[in-house]
Design an enzyme around this catalytic site. Structure first.
Site, PDB file in Angstrom:
ATOM      1  N   THR A 185       0.959  -1.238   0.020  1.00  0.00           N
ATOM      2  CA  THR A 185       0.012  -0.077   0.123  1.00  0.00           C
ATOM      3  C   THR A 185       0.843   1.165  -0.061  1.00  0.00           C
ATOM      4  O   THR A 185       1.979   1.144   0.881  1.00  0.00           O
ATOM      5  CB  THR A 185      -1.023   0.006   1.254  1.00  0.00           C
ATOM      6  OG1 THR A 185      -0.047   0.052   2.482  1.00  0.00           O
ATOM      7  CG2 THR A 185      -1.905  -1.282   1.293  1.00  0.00           C
ATOM      8  N   GLU A 331      -5.852  -4.011   0.572  1.00  0.00           N
ATOM      9  CA  GLU A 331      -6.181  -5.102   1.288  1.00  0.00           C
ATOM     10  C   GLU A 331      -7.118  -6.075   1.073  1.00  0.00           C
ATOM     11  O   GLU A 331      -7.220  -6.990   1.611  1.00  0.00           O
ATOM     12  CB  GLU A 331      -6.200  -4.463   2.647  1.00  0.00           C
ATOM     13  CG  GLU A 331      -4.948  -3.698   3.423  1.00  0.00           C
ATOM     14  CD  GLU A 331      -4.778  -2.227   2.999  1.00  0.00           C
ATOM     15  OE1 GLU A 331      -5.208  -1.949   1.809  1.00  0.00           O
ATOM     16  OE2 GLU A 331      -4.300  -1.410   3.619  1.00  0.00           O
ATOM     17  N   LYS A 441     -13.872  17.611  12.113  1.00  0.00           N
ATOM     18  CA  LYS A 441     -15.024  17.764  13.300  1.00  0.00           C
ATOM     19  C   LYS A 441     -14.946  19.117  13.588  1.00  0.00           C
ATOM     20  O   LYS A 441     -14.209  19.794  14.133  1.00  0.00           O
ATOM     21  CB  LYS A 441     -14.321  16.858  14.523  1.00  0.00           C
ATOM     22  CG  LYS A 441     -15.319  15.862  14.876  1.00  0.00           C
ATOM     23  CD  LYS A 441     -14.562  14.931  15.927  1.00  0.00           C
ATOM     24  CE  LYS A 441     -15.863  14.108  16.434  1.00  0.00           C
ATOM     25  NZ  LYS A 441     -15.345  13.209  17.439  1.00  0.00           N
ATOM     26  N   TRP A 446     -19.462  15.882  12.590  1.00  0.00           N
ATOM     27  CA  TRP A 446     -18.495  15.506  11.695  1.00  0.00           C
ATOM     28  C   TRP A 446     -19.068  16.069  10.523  1.00  0.00           C
ATOM     29  O   TRP A 446     -20.263  16.131  10.211  1.00  0.00           O
ATOM     30  CB  TRP A 446     -18.447  14.023  11.137  1.00  0.00           C
ATOM     31  CG  TRP A 446     -17.753  13.241  12.269  1.00  0.00           C
ATOM     32  CD1 TRP A 446     -17.076  13.961  13.377  1.00  0.00           C
ATOM     33  CD2 TRP A 446     -17.357  11.816  12.388  1.00  0.00           C
ATOM     34  NE1 TRP A 446     -16.360  12.753  13.932  1.00  0.00           N
ATOM     35  CE2 TRP A 446     -16.500  11.696  13.207  1.00  0.00           C
ATOM     36  CE3 TRP A 446     -17.746  11.003  11.549  1.00  0.00           C
ATOM     37  CZ2 TRP A 446     -15.794  10.550  13.686  1.00  0.00           C
ATOM     38  CZ3 TRP A 446     -17.098   9.475  11.917  1.00  0.00           C
ATOM     39  CH2 TRP A 446     -16.062   9.485  13.052  1.00  0.00           C
TER      40      TRP A 446
HETATM   41  P1  AMP Z   1      -5.971   1.812  -2.159  1.00  0.00           P
HETATM   42  O1  AMP Z   1      -5.398   0.728  -1.272  1.00  0.00           O
HETATM   43  O2  AMP Z   1      -4.663   2.490  -2.899  1.00  0.00           O
HETATM   44  O3  AMP Z   1      -6.637   1.080  -3.440  1.00  0.00           O
HETATM   45  O4  AMP Z   1      -6.801   2.755  -1.255  1.00  0.00           O
HETATM   46  C1  AMP Z   1      -8.008   2.564  -0.735  1.00  0.00           C
HETATM   47  C2  AMP Z   1      -8.592   3.589  -0.427  1.00  0.00           C
HETATM   48  O5  AMP Z   1      -9.042   4.550  -1.471  1.00  0.00           O
HETATM   49  C3  AMP Z   1     -10.093   3.185   0.248  1.00  0.00           C
HETATM   50  O6  AMP Z   1      -9.654   2.955   1.660  1.00  0.00           O
HETATM   51  C4  AMP Z   1     -10.700   4.591   0.281  1.00  0.00           C
HETATM   52  O7  AMP Z   1     -10.432   5.552   1.294  1.00  0.00           O
HETATM   53  C5  AMP Z   1     -10.657   5.108  -1.066  1.00  0.00           C
HETATM   54  N1  AMP Z   1     -11.386   4.646  -1.956  1.00  0.00           N
HETATM   55  C6  AMP Z   1     -11.448   3.582  -2.894  1.00  0.00           C
HETATM   56  N2  AMP Z   1     -12.813   3.659  -3.605  1.00  0.00           N
HETATM   57  C7  AMP Z   1     -13.443   4.682  -3.210  1.00  0.00           C
HETATM   58  C8  AMP Z   1     -14.874   5.241  -3.654  1.00  0.00           C
HETATM   59  N3  AMP Z   1     -15.288   4.806  -4.337  1.00  0.00           N
HETATM   60  N4  AMP Z   1     -15.044   6.223  -2.758  1.00  0.00           N
HETATM   61  C9  AMP Z   1     -14.266   7.100  -1.911  1.00  0.00           C
HETATM   62  N5  AMP Z   1     -13.163   6.433  -1.462  1.00  0.00           N
HETATM   63  C10 AMP Z   1     -12.733   5.322  -2.109  1.00  0.00           C
END
Ligand code: AMP
Length: 543
Positions: A185, A331, A441, A446
């Site tokens: 990640t 993940e 906040k 929120w």
């Molecule tokens: P990654 O592991 O780089 O794919 O990032 C995952 C994160 O991207 C998630 O925990 C979210 O915070 C964000 N994310 C993925 N898809 C969406 C979505 N459709 N809307 C908002 N946030 C998203």
């Protein structure tokens, strides 16, 4: 009593063999560094993956050893996916956009034994070489004619490496829980963390992805993944397209090039394209400026960040394209939800459909969802209550590579805490309101930065928007809107703030607007809120 069913392992190599047997004539088209339009078939790709597996077996590797890739989306990268995992090694995909120190950390942490690289990244690896002494050799993903002069030790040309190998390789059979791929990640804080996929999780995830209410993939589809093979297995596309026989079109280094993407879609008849919102901004902008319409495209799967309503509307109204918003994480292999319609929504107005489409989607079978409050109490699915989003399922990580529980991301009852904050409505549609760390906040309540950003993106003068909380003497924090104005557009602060009226609660309206030339992004294209908060740490909001 056990049932009387065969216990054949779910192995990635079985997807390759299925594809070769049933979809051998299906085309795979790639833009590569050495060929602007490479074209061959699944029937060509699978024997080459077998040849690669045979070549790797001669390197003296142990099962489970990591072979890294630093490469764009093209046919050789795809062959490496199958050749490496199929032979029982771990395909460690590396994001070339990471900072050099992150690359060094990842390569050393993963203990990569070999790195397969596109020509373009050879100079980068040459620079990193003194800091990655454990890497034994490099496979340059090109042919002999394009082989560069390089200081990389034991550098071999991919085509030369596989050329003499037999295409009759017998894929080894092993436990389906064997590790198959590794992806770190990008993490905005701390060191990157490795997510280790296995054959079983990969096959199950692919089964889930092809379902009608997810990506609805079949052999009739032509798929353009603008999601990179170097990040979360391009949302499983290499597996789901081979499982179904969909044609694959891969853009190589042209991922951010609106015109090149348009040309690929048009000339290859692409009907399904996948990517993060930033990528589609470039494509939609190109289409708007050149007056082009995406004739063949039927649907886009967009995820990785919240999808602005304006984008969903533009795809539908101008190009007659359905947007399927997806949510997931590295993940999670990555799919957790997909936003497709349900029975009972036939009478929805267009506006209601757009409203719904801005949500992240409903849970895919195989990924359980729940939201909990600060005390860990499970919250209702009423579309109002919001809390920490947790997930559980066979393609969700149970830990990070070599961290042994130290990340503290899993609950005692076996759920993974995503770090996202969400609501879930009575129909099961989940909406992300924030990352836990990005929540604003104000006076104890929120405010959703994502909803404010989406609203701002609906203004034609806004190219990109981010909302962060900045310190406020009375309310603790208040929202600040940071925007990049669209090219040639001049807009005042007050006009922008007035735009929020009636669209969000009055007390959510940002206290101020800051104009910037560009926003900081992570290597996967997400806005780096941490960096932005640092930039505006001393920002004084107007009275
Ligand atoms: P990654 O592991 O780089 O794919 O990032 C995952 C994160 O991207 C998630 O925990 C979210 O915070 C964000 N994310 C993925 N898809 C969406 C979505 N459709 N809307 C908002 N946030 C998203």
């Amino acid at each position: 009593m056990h049932g009387l069913m065969m216990d054949t392992p779910l192995l990635i190599s079985s997807i390759a063999e299925h594809a070769a047997n049933f979809h051998g004539d299906r085309e795979i088209v790639s833009v590569t560094m050495d060929n602007p339009r490479h074209r061959y078939t699944v029937g060509d790709a699978v024997p080459r993956a077998r040849q690669l597996a045979g070549a790797l077996d001669k390197l003296g590797l142990e099962r489970g050893d990591r072979i890294a890739t630093i490469a764009w989306n093209d046919y050789r990268h795809l062959e490496i996916y199958y050749g490496v995992s199929g032979a029982g090694y771990v395909c460690h995909t590396i994001n070339p956009r990471l900072f050099p120190e992150q690359l060094v950390f990842i390569i050393n942490h993963a203990e990569d034994r070999y790195i397969c690289t596109d020509l373009m990244f050879v100079p980068l690896l040459e620079k990193l070489l003194p800091q990655i002494p454990n890497v034994e050799g490099f496979v340059i993903m090109t042919d002999a004619a394009h082989m560069p002069d390089t200081s990389l030790p034991n550098a071999v040309c991919y085509e030369t490496m596989i050329a003499g190998e037999s295409t009759d390789y017998d894929w080894p059979q092993f436990d389906e829980r064997t590790a198959s791929a590794l992806c770190y990640t990008s993490g905005t804080t701390g060191d990157p963390k490795g997510v280790l996929y296995d054959h079983r999780s990969t096959v199950l995830h692919a089964y889930a992805a092809v379902a009608p209410d997810v990506m609805n993939l079949s052999s009739c589809d032509v798929v353009l993944p603008v999601v990179p093979l170097f990040h979360v297995n391009a949302w499983g596309i290499p597996y789901s397209t081979f499982m179904t026989g969909a044609k694959l079109v891969m853009p190589g280094p042209k991922m951010g090039d609106g015109e090149a993407l348009y040309e690929l879609i048009k000339s290859e008849n692409v009907n399904l394209a996948l990517g993060v919102p930033t990528v589609w901004l470039a494509l939609l902008q190109y289409c708007e400026q050149s007056g082009q319409v995406l004739q063949s495209l039927e649907r886009t799967v967009i995820g990785g960040a919240a999808v602005p309503r304006a984008m969903i509307e533009q795809f539908r109204k101008v190009h007659d394209v359905q947007t399927i918003q997806g949510w997931g994480m590295t993940e999670m292999s990555p799919l957790g939800t997909a936003n497709t319609p349900k029975a009972g929504q036939e009478s929805f107005t267009e506006d209601q459909r757009f409203d719904l489409a801005t949500k992240a989607g409903r849970g895919i079978y195989g990924c359980e969802l729940r939201i909990v409050d600060d005390e860990g109490q499970v919250l209702p699915w009423d579309g109002v209550a919001y809390g920490a989003l947790q997930v559980r399922g066979p393609w969700i990580c149970s830990d990070y590579y070599k961290l042994e529980g130290a990340a503290g991301t899993h609950t005692e009852d076996g759920w993974f805490d995503t770090g996202d904050v969400a609501t879930i409505d009575p129909q099961g549609y989940m909406a992300i309101t924030d990352r836990t760390k990005d929540v604003i906040k104000s006076g104890g309540e929120w405010i959703s930065s994502i909803e404010l950003e989406n609203t701002a993106m609906g203004h034609p003068a806004v190219a990109e928007a981010a909302v962060i909380g900045v310190a406020h003497p009375k309310w603790t924090e208040r929202p600040l809107l940071v925007i990049v104005a669209a090219e040639g557009q001049d807009i005042g602060k007050q006009e922008l703030l007035d735009f929020f009226k009636g669209k969000v609660a009055d007390w959510w309206i940002p206290n101020d607007v800051a104009f910037v030339d560009e926003l900081p992004h992570t290597a996967t294209g997400k806005i780096k809120k941490i960096e932005l908060r640092r930039q505006f740490a001393d920002y004084a909001l107007p009275e």
